[in-house]
Design a protein around this motif. Structure first.
Motif, PDB file in Angstrom:
ATOM      1  N   SER A 184      -3.852   3.680   5.418  1.00 52.70           N
ATOM      2  CA  SER A 184      -4.807   4.071   6.158  1.00 52.70           C
ATOM      3  C   SER A 184      -5.979   3.450   5.494  1.00 52.70           C
ATOM      4  O   SER A 184      -7.887   2.786   6.161  1.00 52.70           O
ATOM      5  CB  SER A 184      -5.426   5.535   6.691  1.00 52.70           C
ATOM      6  N   ALA A 185      -5.706   3.601   4.282  1.00 52.08           N
ATOM      7  CA  ALA A 185      -6.652   3.873   3.695  1.00 52.08           C
ATOM      8  C   ALA A 185      -7.580   2.017   3.151  1.00 52.08           C
ATOM      9  O   ALA A 185      -8.734   1.316   3.203  1.00 52.08           O
ATOM     10  CB  ALA A 185      -6.631   4.600   2.220  1.00 52.08           C
ATOM     11  N   LEU A 186      -6.561   1.095   2.731  1.00 51.15           N
ATOM     12  CA  LEU A 186      -6.886  -0.404   2.589  1.00 51.15           C
ATOM     13  C   LEU A 186      -6.622  -1.082   4.146  1.00 51.15           C
ATOM     14  O   LEU A 186      -7.282  -1.923   4.199  1.00 51.15           O
ATOM     15  CB  LEU A 186      -4.711  -0.844   1.951  1.00 51.15           C
ATOM     16  N   VAL A 187      -6.620  -0.942   5.331  1.00 51.69           N
ATOM     17  CA  VAL A 187      -6.699  -1.097   6.498  1.00 51.69           C
ATOM     18  C   VAL A 187      -7.827  -0.787   6.592  1.00 51.69           C
ATOM     19  O   VAL A 187      -8.787  -1.348   6.594  1.00 51.69           O
ATOM     20  CB  VAL A 187      -6.039  -0.138   7.765  1.00 51.69           C
ATOM     21  N   ALA A 188      -8.986   0.605   6.235  1.00 45.01           N
ATOM     22  CA  ALA A 188      -9.826   0.672   6.337  1.00 45.01           C
ATOM     23  C   ALA A 188     -10.690  -0.023   5.769  1.00 45.01           C
ATOM     24  O   ALA A 188     -12.206  -0.369   5.948  1.00 45.01           O
ATOM     25  CB  ALA A 188     -10.025   2.460   6.200  1.00 45.01           C
ATOM     26  N   ALA A 189     -10.929  -0.371   3.800  1.00 46.25           N
ATOM     27  CA  ALA A 189     -11.059  -1.046   3.582  1.00 46.25           C
ATOM     28  C   ALA A 189     -11.509  -2.521   4.389  1.00 46.25           C
ATOM     29  O   ALA A 189     -12.243  -2.755   3.982  1.00 46.25           O
ATOM     30  CB  ALA A 189     -10.255  -1.023   1.953  1.00 46.25           C
ATOM     31  N   ALA A 190     -10.194  -3.206   4.316  1.00 40.58           N
ATOM     32  CA  ALA A 190     -10.387  -4.019   5.148  1.00 40.58           C
ATOM     33  C   ALA A 190     -11.262  -4.493   6.028  1.00 40.58           C
ATOM     34  O   ALA A 190     -11.924  -5.585   6.366  1.00 40.58           O
ATOM     35  CB  ALA A 190      -9.105  -4.671   5.759  1.00 40.58           C
ATOM     36  N   ILE A 191     -11.092  -3.345   7.339  1.00 37.56           N
ATOM     37  CA  ILE A 191     -12.372  -3.380   8.594  1.00 37.56           C
ATOM     38  C   ILE A 191     -13.879  -3.099   8.228  1.00 37.56           C
ATOM     39  O   ILE A 191     -14.152  -3.978   8.661  1.00 37.56           O
ATOM     40  CB  ILE A 191     -11.782  -1.845   9.157  1.00 37.56           C
ATOM     41  N   GLU A 192     -14.359  -2.389   6.469  1.00 38.98           N
ATOM     42  CA  GLU A 192     -15.658  -2.197   6.298  1.00 38.98           C
ATOM     43  C   GLU A 192     -16.231  -3.475   6.187  1.00 38.98           C
ATOM     44  O   GLU A 192     -16.929  -3.982   6.369  1.00 38.98           O
ATOM     45  CB  GLU A 192     -15.001  -0.905   5.468  1.00 38.98           C
ATOM     46  N   GLU A 193     -14.950  -4.519   4.925  1.00 36.24           N
ATOM     47  CA  GLU A 193     -14.841  -5.511   4.508  1.00 36.24           C
ATOM     48  C   GLU A 193     -15.707  -6.434   5.571  1.00 36.24           C
ATOM     49  O   GLU A 193     -16.456  -7.402   5.121  1.00 36.24           O
ATOM     50  CB  GLU A 193     -14.116  -5.602   3.578  1.00 36.24           C
ATOM     51  N   HIS A 194     -15.052  -6.674   6.568  1.00 37.25           N
ATOM     52  CA  HIS A 194     -14.777  -7.507   7.808  1.00 37.25           C
ATOM     53  C   HIS A 194     -16.364  -7.276   8.327  1.00 37.25           C
ATOM     54  O   HIS A 194     -17.314  -8.346   8.374  1.00 37.25           O
ATOM     55  CB  HIS A 194     -14.299  -7.378   9.210  1.00 37.25           C
ATOM     56  N   LEU A 195     -16.817  -5.759   8.577  1.00 38.01           N
ATOM     57  CA  LEU A 195     -17.870  -5.584   9.426  1.00 38.01           C
ATOM     58  C   LEU A 195     -18.821  -5.913   8.765  1.00 38.01           C
ATOM     59  O   LEU A 195     -19.960  -6.435   9.306  1.00 38.01           O
ATOM     60  CB  LEU A 195     -17.714  -3.713   9.632  1.00 38.01           C
ATOM     61  N   ARG A 196     -18.599  -5.354   7.347  1.00 44.91           N
ATOM     62  CA  ARG A 196     -20.074  -5.874   6.297  1.00 44.91           C
ATOM     63  C   ARG A 196     -20.503  -7.478   6.266  1.00 44.91           C
ATOM     64  O   ARG A 196     -21.285  -7.960   6.855  1.00 44.91           O
ATOM     65  CB  ARG A 196     -19.960  -5.418   4.815  1.00 44.91           C
ATOM     66  N   ASN A 197     -19.558  -8.495   6.368  1.00 42.19           N
ATOM     67  CA  ASN A 197     -19.370 -10.273   6.028  1.00 42.19           C
ATOM     68  C   ASN A 197     -19.929 -10.582   7.582  1.00 42.19           C
ATOM     69  O   ASN A 197     -21.068 -10.955   7.366  1.00 42.19           O
ATOM     70  CB  ASN A 197     -18.335 -10.313   6.112  1.00 42.19           C
ATOM     71  N   ALA A 241       0.806  -0.953  -0.081  1.00 41.24           N
ATOM     72  CA  ALA A 241       0.108  -0.059   0.022  1.00 41.24           C
ATOM     73  C   ALA A 241       0.720   1.073   0.306  1.00 41.24           C
ATOM     74  O   ALA A 241       0.128   2.562  -0.526  1.00 41.24           O
ATOM     75  CB  ALA A 241      -0.590   0.042   1.287  1.00 41.24           C
ATOM     76  N   GLY A 242       1.819   1.027   0.766  1.00 39.86           N
ATOM     77  CA  GLY A 242       2.889   2.282   0.559  1.00 39.86           C
ATOM     78  C   GLY A 242       2.490   2.920   1.987  1.00 39.86           C
ATOM     79  O   GLY A 242       0.930   2.868   2.361  1.00 39.86           O
ATOM     80  N   ASN A 243       3.312   3.818   2.235  1.00 39.11           N
ATOM     81  CA  ASN A 243       3.199   4.280   3.519  1.00 39.11           C
ATOM     82  C   ASN A 243       1.324   5.421   3.692  1.00 39.11           C
ATOM     83  O   ASN A 243       1.130   4.816   4.574  1.00 39.11           O
ATOM     84  CB  ASN A 243       4.250   5.141   3.862  1.00 39.11           C
ATOM     85  N   ARG A 244       1.581   5.353   2.909  1.00 38.36           N
ATOM     86  CA  ARG A 244       0.113   6.859   2.764  1.00 38.36           C
ATOM     87  C   ARG A 244      -1.028   6.194   2.230  1.00 38.36           C
ATOM     88  O   ARG A 244      -2.184   6.302   2.769  1.00 38.36           O
ATOM     89  CB  ARG A 244       0.322   7.898   1.540  1.00 38.36           C
ATOM     90  N   GLY A 245      -0.800   4.505   1.247  1.00 36.91           N
ATOM     91  CA  GLY A 245      -2.293   3.682   1.640  1.00 36.91           C
ATOM     92  C   GLY A 245      -2.507   3.039   2.443  1.00 36.91           C
ATOM     93  O   GLY A 245      -3.557   2.419   2.399  1.00 36.91           O
TER      94      GLY A 245
END
Length: 96
Positions: free
Chosen positions: A40-53, A34-38
């Motif tokens: 947060s976005a990658l972690v947020a997307a993974a957590i959101e997917e987990h919560l939706r599942n 993800a690179g250092n700047r990406g």
């Protein structure tokens, strides 16, 4: 929140800082991808997917509790829809 306001749902609202601890190898792999700047976005997307599942599983369990188990035909129809959606997503990712 006021009585009239609605709390943000998954993936909504302003960003909030959160400190988490992850294994070193996981952090290295995450930054490599993800690179250092990406991160947060990658972690947020993974957590959101987990919560939706998780919410989907809970909703399905509640539905089955109220209406009885899904039939084999219903499960197959859902699997077919899911497979088609995954196929569309993989084509979208390949198109880049």
């Amino acid at each position: 929140m006021t009585e009239d306001s609605v709390e943000p749902g998954i993936g909504e609202g302003p960003a909030k800082a959160l400190s988490v601890s992850l294994p070193e190898g996981t952090v290295r792999a995450l930054r490599d991808r993800a690179g250092n700047r990406g991160v947060s976005a990658l972690v947020a997307a993974a957590i959101e997917e987990h919560l939706r599942n998780q919410a989907t599983r809970e909703n399905l369990a509640e539905f089955e509790k109220e209406h009885g188990p899904f039939t084999a035909e219903e499960r197959q129809a859902a699997a077919d829809v899911w497979s088609a959606a995954e196929g569309r997503e993989s084509r979208w990712r390949e198109a880049g």
